[in-house]
Design an enzyme around this catalytic site. Sequence first.
Site, PDB file in Angstrom:
ATOM      1  N   GLY A 285       0.852  -1.186   0.000  1.00 16.80           N
ATOM      2  CA  GLY A 285       0.000   0.000   0.000  1.00 16.80           C
ATOM      3  C   GLY A 285       0.888   1.236   0.000  1.00 16.80           C
ATOM      4  N   ARG A 286       1.429   1.543   1.188  1.00 19.92           N
ATOM      5  CA  ARG A 286       2.207   2.765   1.376  1.00 19.92           C
ATOM      6  C   ARG A 286       3.329   2.933   0.350  1.00 19.92           C
ATOM      7  NH1 ARG A 286       2.796   4.900   6.677  1.00 19.92           N
ATOM      8  NH2 ARG A 286       2.285   2.807   7.407  1.00 19.92           N
ATOM      9  N   TYR A 326      -0.315   8.823  15.322  1.00 16.74           N
ATOM     10  CA  TYR A 326       0.886   7.985  15.544  1.00 16.74           C
ATOM     11  C   TYR A 326       2.112   8.822  15.918  1.00 16.74           C
ATOM     12  CZ  TYR A 326      -1.977   5.246  12.244  1.00 16.74           C
ATOM     13  OH  TYR A 326      -2.997   4.628  11.580  1.00 16.74           O
ATOM     14  N   CYS A 352     -10.320  22.144  17.281  1.00 16.88           N
ATOM     15  CA  CYS A 352     -10.252  22.500  18.697  1.00 16.88           C
ATOM     16  C   CYS A 352      -9.697  21.367  19.563  1.00 16.88           C
ATOM     17  CB  CYS A 352     -11.643  22.886  19.176  1.00 16.88           C
ATOM     18  SG  CYS A 352     -12.328  24.140  18.112  1.00 16.88           S
ATOM     19  N   GLU A 353      -8.469  20.991  19.327  1.00 17.16           N
ATOM     20  CA  GLU A 353      -7.791  19.974  20.133  1.00 17.16           C
ATOM     21  C   GLU A 353      -6.304  20.280  20.106  1.00 17.16           C
ATOM     22  OE1 GLU A 353      -8.637  16.078  20.406  1.00 17.16           O
ATOM     23  OE2 GLU A 353     -10.555  16.127  19.343  1.00 17.16           O
TER      24      GLU A 353
HETATM   25  N1  LLP Z   1      -2.158  -6.099   3.664  1.00 15.39           N
HETATM   26  C1  LLP Z   1      -2.837  -6.068   4.825  1.00 15.39           C
HETATM   27  C2  LLP Z   1      -3.559  -7.272   5.259  1.00 15.39           C
HETATM   28  C3  LLP Z   1      -2.831  -4.903   5.618  1.00 15.39           C
HETATM   29  O1  LLP Z   1      -3.485  -4.893   6.771  1.00 15.39           O
HETATM   30  C4  LLP Z   1      -2.129  -3.747   5.179  1.00 15.39           C
HETATM   31  C5  LLP Z   1      -2.116  -2.519   5.967  1.00 15.39           C
HETATM   32  C6  LLP Z   1      -1.459  -3.818   3.933  1.00 15.39           C
HETATM   33  C7  LLP Z   1      -1.483  -5.009   3.215  1.00 15.39           C
HETATM   34  C8  LLP Z   1      -0.700  -2.672   3.370  1.00 15.39           C
HETATM   35  O2  LLP Z   1       0.356  -2.278   4.200  1.00 15.39           O
HETATM   36  P1  LLP Z   1       1.380  -1.138   3.699  1.00 15.39           P
HETATM   37  O3  LLP Z   1       2.106  -1.692   2.492  1.00 15.39           O
HETATM   38  O4  LLP Z   1       0.586   0.064   3.352  1.00 15.39           O
HETATM   39  O5  LLP Z   1       2.264  -0.912   4.860  1.00 15.39           O
HETATM   40  N2  LLP Z   1      -2.774   3.908   8.911  1.00 15.39           N
HETATM   41  C9  LLP Z   1      -1.439   3.441   9.204  1.00 15.39           C
HETATM   42  C10 LLP Z   1      -1.081   2.193   8.435  1.00 15.39           C
HETATM   43  C11 LLP Z   1      -2.059   1.032   8.641  1.00 15.39           C
HETATM   44  C12 LLP Z   1      -1.728  -0.190   7.841  1.00 15.39           C
HETATM   45  C13 LLP Z   1      -2.839  -1.189   7.911  1.00 15.39           C
HETATM   46  N3  LLP Z   1      -2.649  -2.375   7.130  1.00 15.39           N
HETATM   47  C14 LLP Z   1      -0.456   4.574   8.940  1.00 15.39           C
HETATM   48  O6  LLP Z   1      -0.896   5.669   8.569  1.00 15.39           O
HETATM   49  O7  LLP Z   1       0.753   4.438   9.144  1.00 15.39           O
END
Ligand code: LLP
Length: 431
Positions: A285-286, A326, A352-353
Site C-alpha cells: 500500500g504505502r 501515531y 479545537c484539540e
Molecule cells: N495487507 C494487509 C492485510 C494490511 O493490513 C495492510 C495494511 C497492507 C497489506 C498494506 O500495508 P502497507 O504496504 O501500506 O504498509 N494507517 C497506518 C497504516 C495502517 C496499515 C494497515 N494495514 C499509517 O498511517 O501508518
Amino acid sequence: MTSPLPGAPWLARQGQDLVLDGCSLADLGQRFGTPLYVYSRRAMQAALSAYQRALSGRPHLVCYAMKANSALAVLQTFAQAGCGFDIVSAGELERVIAAGGDPAKTVFSGVGKRRADMHRALEAGVLCFNVESEAELDVLSEVAVAASRTARVSLRVNPDVDAGTHPYISTGLKGNKFGIAHESAVAAYRHAASLPGLEVTGIDFHIGSQITQVAPYLDALDRMLDLVEAVEAHGIRVHHLDLGGGLGITYTDESPPGADELVSRLIERIDARGHGHRTLMFEPGRSLVGNAGVLVTEVLYLKPGEVKNFCIVDAAMNDLVRPAMYEAWMAIEPCRQRTEPTLRWDVVGPVCESGDWLGRDRDLAVQPGDRLAVLSAGAYGMVMASNYNSRPRAAEVMVDNGQATLIREREDVRSLFAGEHLLPPKSPRSP
Ligand code: LLP
C-alpha cells in the site's frame, strides 16, 4: 535544499518553487484551493514497476492495498498497469469495479468480514479470501454453499515476528488480533479442506507497516515455508504465497530497501528452499503511493509565543491524522521559498484539540497566505480524513507530466448533513 526531498525524482525544487512532476504546488493551491491533496501518477507507476520488475519471469500478482489511497483515479492508474487489489470491505470492492479494476485479480483481507460482504465478493468473482480465523472459515463455507459457489481461500497466518515498527501498525505478533496462530495453522488448513464451500489456494502473512528492514520478512517467510511443507504433507496443495505489504518509505531519515531489493531477497530464499514454482503475491500500500503525494495547505495566521510559535494552517487533523494518531513525522516544505531567515514553528490546524498538529518544531520562513506542503502524504492521508468539526474533506488532484486533473471535488458543506433529519415538530398536546 540540503537534503533530497522524499519522493524524488518526482518532487523537486525548481528555483523557489516546489514542483511535483512538472506542476508548481503553489500554483495548484491557488487554482484548486486548499487543503488540497496532489498526487503524481508517474511516481505511482514507477513504484509499481519496481515490484513488477523484480517479479517478472515468474507467476505473480501485485495486489495494491487500496486502504492506503482509494481514489478512483489512483485505482484506475494501477488497474491500467495490470495490478490487482487487496480489499478489506465491500465498499472497497465497489471502488475497484467502478475504477475498471478486475475482481478476478482482487484478494479480500480483513478480520471481520460480514456475510453480505462475502456474498457480494463471491458474486463479483474475487480471486481469493484471505481468512483470519477458523470461525470465519465456517461462515464463508456456509455463505458459499448457499450461493452455490466455491470460495477460494488463503489462510493468513500470524508468524509471531516483530516487524520493528509502531505498535499500532505492527500486526504479526501473537498479541495482535490478526491471522491464525502459527501453531494452529495446520489444523485450520485441514478444517478448511474439509468444508464443502471452500477450495484452499494459498497462504499469506502481513506483519506490519512502515517496515524498514528485510530481516523480519525473511523470518516470517521461513516460518511460512515450514508451514506450507507441513500442510502439503497432509495432501493439501498451496498454490500461492502472499507475502503481504508493509514496506516502508522515507519520511525523514529512514532508508528502507527498495521494492526490487526486498522482492529479490525474498525470491532468493524461496528458490533456495525449493518453493520457486509457486505463484508469488504482494499487497503493498504505502510503498506504492506514500511518496507520490503531498497535502498543500495555506498559512492562515502566525501566533508567536513565549514558549512556542504557532503557524496556523487551513489543513487539520481531520484532513491528515497521522501526526496526531501515531506522532508521525512528516516533512513540511514551503511551496514557494522565501529568502528571509527561518523561525521555529509548530504547524497546527484549526481543530479545537491540542492534538491537532501537522508538524512540531519546524524551521520555516513563512507569512500568512503562503502555502506549505506536507510531504509523503499519498498514503493513509485522504482515506483517513473525517468531517470532525464539520469540516468538508479536501479536494484531490492528479498530476501527470505537467498536466493537472481534479480527481475529486472538494466536499460541499451541505452534503455533510444531507442524510440527517430534524425531529418532527412538537405536537400541541405533548407536555
Ligand atoms: N495487507 C494487509 C492485510 C494490511 O493490513 C495492510 C495494511 C497492507 C497489506 C498494506 O500495508 P502497507 O504496504 O501500506 O504498509 N494507517 C497506518 C497504516 C495502517 C496499515 C494497515 N494495514 C499509517 O498511517 O501508518
